[in-house]
Scaffold this motif. Structure first.
Motif, PDB file in Angstrom:
ATOM      1  N   THR A   1       0.889  -1.149  -0.073  1.00  0.00           N
ATOM      2  CA  THR A   1      -0.067  -0.016  -0.114  1.00  0.00           C
ATOM      3  C   THR A   1       0.870   1.255  -0.006  1.00  0.00           C
ATOM      4  N   ASN A   2       0.338   2.143  -0.744  1.00  0.00           N
ATOM      5  CA  ASN A   2       0.984   3.840  -0.669  1.00  0.00           C
ATOM      6  C   ASN A   2       0.388   4.624   0.146  1.00  0.00           C
TER       7      ASN A   2
ATOM      8  N   SER B   1       1.828   0.483   7.346  1.00  0.00           N
ATOM      9  CA  SER B   1       1.634  -0.567   6.228  1.00  0.00           C
ATOM     10  C   SER B   1       1.559  -1.927   6.879  1.00  0.00           C
ATOM     11  N   ARG B   2       2.597  -2.059   7.782  1.00  0.00           N
ATOM     12  CA  ARG B   2       2.501  -3.639   8.498  1.00  0.00           C
ATOM     13  C   ARG B   2       1.239  -3.892   9.081  1.00  0.00           C
ATOM     14  N   GLU B   3       0.755  -2.819   9.847  1.00  0.00           N
ATOM     15  CA  GLU B   3      -0.448  -2.671  10.586  1.00  0.00           C
ATOM     16  C   GLU B   3      -1.752  -3.188   9.646  1.00  0.00           C
ATOM     17  N   LEU B   4      -1.633  -2.659   8.512  1.00  0.00           N
ATOM     18  CA  LEU B   4      -2.778  -2.968   7.762  1.00  0.00           C
ATOM     19  C   LEU B   4      -2.581  -4.424   7.161  1.00  0.00           C
ATOM     20  N   TRP B   5      -1.548  -4.576   6.840  1.00  0.00           N
ATOM     21  CA  TRP B   5      -1.212  -6.177   6.349  1.00  0.00           C
ATOM     22  C   TRP B   5      -1.575  -7.303   7.350  1.00  0.00           C
TER      23      TRP B   5
ATOM     24  N   ASP C   1      13.581  -4.001   7.347  1.00  0.00           N
ATOM     25  CA  ASP C   1      13.667  -5.405   7.822  1.00  0.00           C
ATOM     26  C   ASP C   1      11.908  -5.864   7.575  1.00  0.00           C
ATOM     27  N   SER C   2      10.879  -4.885   7.697  1.00  0.00           N
ATOM     28  CA  SER C   2       9.664  -5.385   7.420  1.00  0.00           C
ATOM     29  C   SER C   2       9.436  -6.089   6.115  1.00  0.00           C
ATOM     30  N   THR C   3      10.043  -5.222   5.155  1.00  0.00           N
ATOM     31  CA  THR C   3       9.845  -5.787   3.725  1.00  0.00           C
ATOM     32  C   THR C   3      10.569  -6.996   3.599  1.00  0.00           C
ATOM     33  N   LEU C   4      11.845  -7.135   3.829  1.00  0.00           N
ATOM     34  CA  LEU C   4      12.686  -8.447   3.703  1.00  0.00           C
ATOM     35  C   LEU C   4      12.266  -9.673   4.516  1.00  0.00           C
ATOM     36  N   SER C   5      11.543  -9.539   5.388  1.00  0.00           N
ATOM     37  CA  SER C   5      11.082 -10.643   6.299  1.00  0.00           C
ATOM     38  C   SER C   5       9.926 -11.394   5.622  1.00  0.00           C
TER      39      SER C   5
END
Length: 600
Positions: free
Chosen positions: A296-297, A442-446, A526-530
């Motif tokens: 999401t952007n 973004s991670r919360e929404l994910w 870290d969030s993306t690569l995890s």
């Protein structure tokens, strides 16, 4: 600097200091005081960096103008009458500057001569290759020419007259009828500034901008004060805010990051026709991003640095940067002056002499003294073959840059900006980081959407404009100190940052465009690569850089601090000691100006 040069500059400083104290009626200015008392200091406008007669003219005029401001301009009155519409504020500042300079003209003919000589010099150096519409001339630039013409009686040349023509009718409609009142009340700041504030706020040209600005402020308030009950509605507001910013600032990226497919309007929407090269470039850039996803952007932001902190804190951080400058300024300034000499030599400055109009040729004055019947001789500078150029400095604002690396990067950006501007090279300074650690909203929404697999980029981007290409260094100097702001530096997603910088610079009208990236290694979030492949961000960075190198006319180079970045960039250099950064930035730019890029 030799002892003789140091002695001459100290004498010049003493002479200017005496003049400033007399003009400003402040005899304590720059005098040594008791350690327990705050001393009054005056900025002598880079007196250590005088490179020729033009710099001396500028120094003398700016010193006079600043002294007149101190004498005739009351800051409280200035702020009291400041227009509420921010679009008017730069014009209001110009109008006040003209007012107190006019009062200086009444004091001493020498002040009038110094200031007008500097303005004539500025006008003679203006260059705009494409002047087709109002968009090619900023309203502030045109308004300054308008005020110089009608208040200071400065004679415009053919180029600046054409620049003013786009806006002069608009200004006349609002200002012309008030000339008599304004000139009669130059010595009454309150009457003058309140009238000018009223005039500016009633100008039709600002109506649209004011409406857009109000929309943006409303959206900002919604973003700063989120409501858990209306999270979905707020997300839509933030999307609309992002769209408004992209429309208002045509240099920002034109793609929909949610789908990560390039928008059909990648090339400026006001262009009726696209060249075949632009169409090919747009198609290639679309294909480039098919494998790269963004979850999401809606939480991303492009923000001007001045909006990151209040003016008081910005000034404090700038003072901190200035303190750090002391230890490096001598070395970096010498390098910057070397670059300046190279660029000025490249510009092949030459003059036509024995003309009937232009700048007065002082070398011919002795013959007038010997024989008063001889006519005055004038000169004009010939057109330069040096290409109109812009340099974008894109600086990694990640957490690993904290401390000495980001301080040196800010110092070098500061000095290079001043140096290149003296050589008529525009400079834009950008930074990139994320708004949060560990993914943020973004991670919360994910997480709320039950963690779909391979979501793509999973953090909130923060792209920062420290200095726009058309903004003078003096207007943006406090912004550069904001790189030292505690808590600003977080993660780095280089590929999207480079794409953002590329989309801004490619829309510029300069003939030559250079993008310099300063980073300390690979993209890391870290969030993306995890939740994606380990090379997810690196692959996109490599593709983005390769596209710019092979498919565009933009020259890109990178400096890696402590890390080899040559695996991403063809033109790259690694430095092991951050103190080398200034030397390397200057030498790399020098080599670029020495060579011509071969287009693919």
């Amino acid at each position: 600097m030799s002892n003789k040069e140091a002695s001459l500059k100290e004498k010049l400083k003493q002479a200017l200091s005496s003049t400033v104290r007399v003009i400003s009626d402040d005899l304590e200015l720059n005098q040594k005081q008791d350690k327990n008392k705050s001393s009054k200091k005056f900025d002598f406008f880079e007196i250590d960096n005088l490179a020729g007669p033009r710099d001396f003219v500028r120094l003398r005029a700016e010193s006079d103008s600043a002294a007149l401001k101190k004498k005739f301009s009351d800051d409280l009155v200035f702020k009291k009458n400041l227009p509420s519409n921010s679009s008017c504020k730069s014009l209001y500042t110009i109008a006040e500057k003209i007012r107190y300079e006019q009062l200086g003209f009444r004091m001493l003919k020498g002040i009038e001569k110094n200031l007008n000589q500097n303005y004539e010099q500025i006008i003679s150096l203006k260059r705009k290759d494409q002047l087709k519409t109002k968009e090619d001339v900023s309203v502030a630039e045109a308004f300054e020419l308008y005020m110089l013409k009608h208040f200071h009686n400065v004679k415009l040349n053919s180029l600046t007259s054409r620049m003013l023509e786009f806006w002069e009718k608009d200004f006349d409609l609002s200002v012309k009828d008030h000339f008599h009142f304004l000139k009669e009340n130059l010595d009454d700041q309150n009457k003058y500034s309140s009238k000018f504030s009223e005039i500016l706020q009633n100008m039709d040209i600002f109506d649209t901008e004011e409406n857009e600005e109000q929309k943006e402020e409303n959206n900002d308030e919604g973003q700063d004060n989120p409501s858990n009950e209306n999270e979905e509605a707020e997300s839509e507001d933030q999307k609309e805010q992002s769209k408004d910013e992209e429309t208002e600032t045509s240099l920002d990226s034109d793609y929909d990051i949610d789908e990560y497919k390039m928008d059909e309007q990648l090339v400026d929407t006001d262009s009726d026709k696209e060249s075949s090269e632009q169409v090919i470039q747009k198609t290639n850039l679309k294909n480039l991003n098919l494998e790269y996803k963004v979850f999401t952007n809606q939480f991303d932001e492009v923000i001007k640095a001045e909006n990151l902190e209040n003016s008081e804190e910005s000034a404090k951080l700038r003072r901190t940067l200035d303190q750090q400058l002391i230890g490096f300024q001598d070395v970096i300034t010498k390098l910057a002056n070397k670059l300046q000499r190279q660029l000025l030599a490249k510009q092949n400055r030459a003059w036509d002499f024995d003309l009937e109009e232009g700048l007065l040729d002082s070398s011919k004055l002795p013959r007038i003294i010997m024989d008063p019947y001889n006519s005055l001789s004038f000169k004009k500078e010939k057109d330069q073959e040096f290409k109109d150029t812009i340099v974008t400095l894109l600086i990694d604002n990640s957490g690993s840059m904290r401390g000495r690396p980001i301080t040196i990067a800010a110092i070098c950006a500061d000095i290079l900006s001043r140096t290149l501007e003296r050589c008529s090279v525009k400079v834009e300074i950008l930074g990139f980081t994320t708004k949060n650690w560990k993914g943020g909203k973004s991670r919360e929404l994910w997480n709320k959407k039950e963690k779909p697999k391979t979501p793509g980029r999973l953090n909130d981007l923060r792209h920062i404009i420290y200095k726009g290409g058309d903004t003078h260094w003096r207007q943006a100097k406090n912004n550069l100190g904001l790189m030292l702001k505690e808590g600003l530096l977080k993660e780095n997603i280089d590929g999207e940052a480079i794409q953002w910088a590329f989309n801004r610079i490619k829309k510029r009208k300069e003939e030559r465009k250079i993008l310099m990236v300063i980073s300390d290694g690979a993209p890391v979030d870290d969030s993306t690569l995890s939740v994606n492949s380990g090379d997810f961000l690196e692959k996109h960075l490599k593709k983005m850089v390769k596209f710019i190198e092979d498919k565009s006319d933009i020259e890109i180079l990178a400096i890696g601090i402590g890390h080899d970045v040559s695996r991403y960039y063809d033109k790259a250099i690694k430095i092991t000691d951050v103190n080398e950064l200034g030397d390397v930035m200057v030498s790399q730019l020098s080599s670029l100006f020495e060579t011509k890029k071969r287009f693919h």
